[in-house]
Design an enzyme around this catalytic site. Structure first.
Site, PDB file in Angstrom:
ATOM      1  NE  ARG A  59      28.903 -18.963  -1.788  1.00 48.98           N
ATOM      2  CZ  ARG A  59      28.641 -17.901  -2.543  1.00 48.98           C
ATOM      3  NH1 ARG A  59      27.556 -17.866  -3.264  1.00 48.98           N
ATOM      4  NH2 ARG A  59      29.477 -16.907  -2.583  1.00 48.98           N
ATOM      5  CB  THR A  60      28.193 -25.095   1.748  1.00 42.44           C
ATOM      6  OG1 THR A  60      28.584 -24.734   0.428  1.00 42.44           O
ATOM      7  CG2 THR A  60      27.491 -26.431   1.709  1.00 42.44           C
ATOM      8  CE  LYS A  87      44.040 -34.168   5.351  1.00 41.74           C
ATOM      9  NZ  LYS A  87      44.290 -33.935   3.955  1.00 41.74           N
ATOM     10  NE  ARG A 109      32.050 -28.074   1.762  1.00 39.49           N
ATOM     11  CZ  ARG A 109      31.890 -27.047   0.938  1.00 39.49           C
ATOM     12  NH1 ARG A 109      32.705 -26.028   0.980  1.00 39.49           N
ATOM     13  NH2 ARG A 109      30.909 -27.038   0.067  1.00 39.49           N
ATOM     14  CG  HIS A 137      28.954 -29.501  -3.387  1.00 46.96           C
ATOM     15  ND1 HIS A 137      28.019 -29.573  -2.374  1.00 46.96           N
ATOM     16  CD2 HIS A 137      29.451 -28.236  -3.341  1.00 46.96           C
ATOM     17  CE1 HIS A 137      27.959 -28.405  -1.759  1.00 46.96           C
ATOM     18  NE2 HIS A 137      28.823 -27.583  -2.327  1.00 46.96           N
TER      19      HIS A 137
HETATM   20  C1  NCD Z   1      31.849 -25.033  -4.162  1.00 47.71           C
HETATM   21  C2  NCD Z   1      32.597 -26.103  -3.407  1.00 47.71           C
HETATM   22  O1  NCD Z   1      32.951 -25.895  -2.235  1.00 47.71           O
HETATM   23  O2  NCD Z   1      32.817 -27.135  -3.985  1.00 47.71           O
HETATM   24  N1  NCD Z   1      31.457 -23.959  -3.366  1.00 47.71           N
HETATM   25  C3  NCD Z   1      30.460 -24.040  -2.492  1.00 47.71           C
HETATM   26  O3  NCD Z   1      29.888 -25.084  -2.249  1.00 47.71           O
HETATM   27  N2  NCD Z   1      30.097 -22.893  -1.911  1.00 47.71           N
HETATM   28  C4  NCD Z   1      32.562 -24.565  -5.350  1.00 47.71           C
HETATM   29  C5  NCD Z   1      33.907 -23.953  -5.149  1.00 47.71           C
HETATM   30  O4  NCD Z   1      34.494 -24.021  -4.082  1.00 47.71           O
HETATM   31  O5  NCD Z   1      34.404 -23.393  -6.129  1.00 47.71           O
END
Ligand code: NCD
Length: 317
Positions: A59-60, A87, A109, A137
């Protein structure tokens, strides 16, 4: 020309109330664009956005990708598996390679806290943190804030109960920082094993019972039980967890009648939230997804416009 005194978005920490308001106001404009038939603008035409994801995300990553495309940027996705050894070296090596290709914005990310800040020191473009370990985030907190502000008109003085796995949650951290900065009242509701030590120092009220923590809340924000980040046993069983901390119709009654139900996704239905509540009339979970694209458009546009990098410097038509 807009004035935003930051080259990167690494976290909510360091943003003023004005900075946050500016981003949310721009995001409101971006919502309008996303609802039109013609969604593509030329604001960032000619610029290159690279999404560098060391952690799986659907999703992100897709939200950042769509945001860049709607702004007219060229978007490239790089999904890199996390190598267990070296890493730090892998992260910097990859970033330097990408940097040589002249991106204008790098969306990162990574499973380690501080990864985005480290990259920001090494590369010559803007860096946006799309989630770094258990740290921050920021775009999630901004999209949550936008969702709340559009429903309630303001963030000041509203009561937000953030419930569940606060310990492992970068979403919770960023939300606590943002909501406090905007004058909301923040509560956390969780078993002691899922709260970081000293959480009170972040300016939240701590509750261990949903009935008390949700009382008169305007917003009930559920968090995913992050089982992949749990080395030991933080909860006795998923069934027991749902019994005490899962949001169902009965527990939701404690909150205001029109309280918003939120979840950043992905959801564990039947673990932290009952399916009928996730899909129910108080749920704004789908709006959160819509606001995600708008907020990411606002963030990238603001970072790049304030550096004078875009094609169209004037206000959007
Ligand atoms: C969040 C994340 O990755 O921190 N989800 C996201 O951004 N789609 C929350 C989660 O993973 O629970």
């Amino acid at each position: 020309m807009i004035t935003f005194p930051h080259r990167h978005l690494l976290g909510i920490k360091g943003l003023t109330e004005q900075d946050i308001t500016l981003l949310l106001d721009r995001a409101d404009e971006a919502v309008k664009i996303s609802r039109q038939r013609e969604k593509k603008t030329s604001t960032l035409r000619g610029l290159t956005q690279i999404n560098l994801f060391f952690e799986a995300s659907t999703r992100t990553q897709s939200s950042f990708e769509l945001a860049g495309k709607r702004l007219g940027a060229d978007v490239m996705n790089m999904s890199v598996g996390n190598s267990s050894v070296k890493k730090g070296e892998t992260l910097i090596d990859t970033a330097m390679t990408l940097n040589a290709m002249h991106p204008d914005v790098l969306v990162v990310r990574h499973s380690s806290a501080g990864a985005a800040a480290l990259l920001a020191q090494k590369v010559s473009c803007s860096v946006v943190n799309a989630g770094d370990g258990q740290h921050e985030h920021p775009t999630q907190a901004l999209l949550d804030a936008l969702t709340i502000r559009r429903a309630r008109g303001t963030l000041a003085r509203i009561i937000v109960a953030i419930c569940g796995d606060v310990l492992h949650s970068r979403v919770a951290r960023s939300n606590i920082l943002l909501l406090n900065q905007m004058g909301a009242r923040v509560r956390v509701v969780a078993p002691a094993t899922l709260l970081p030590a000293g959480i009170e120092q972040m300016g939240v009220e701590v509750y261990h019972s949903m009935a008390e923590g949700l009382k008169d809340a305007d917003v009930v924000m559920m968090l995913r039980l992050q089982r992949e980040r749990m080395a030991g046993s933080f909860v006795p069983s998923v069934r027991e967890y749902f019994h005490y901390y899962g949001l169902d119709a009965e527990k939701l009654k404690a909150a205001k009648e029109d309280a918003l139900v939120m979840h950043p996704g992905p959801m564990n239905r039947g673990v932290e939230i009952a399916s009928d509540i996730a899909d129910g009339p108080q749920s704004v979970i789908e709006q959160q997804v819509e606001m995600g694209v708008a907020v990411r458009m606002a963030v990238m546009e603001t970072l790049l416009l304030s550096q004078g990098l875009s094609q169209n410097q004037g206000p959007r038509p």
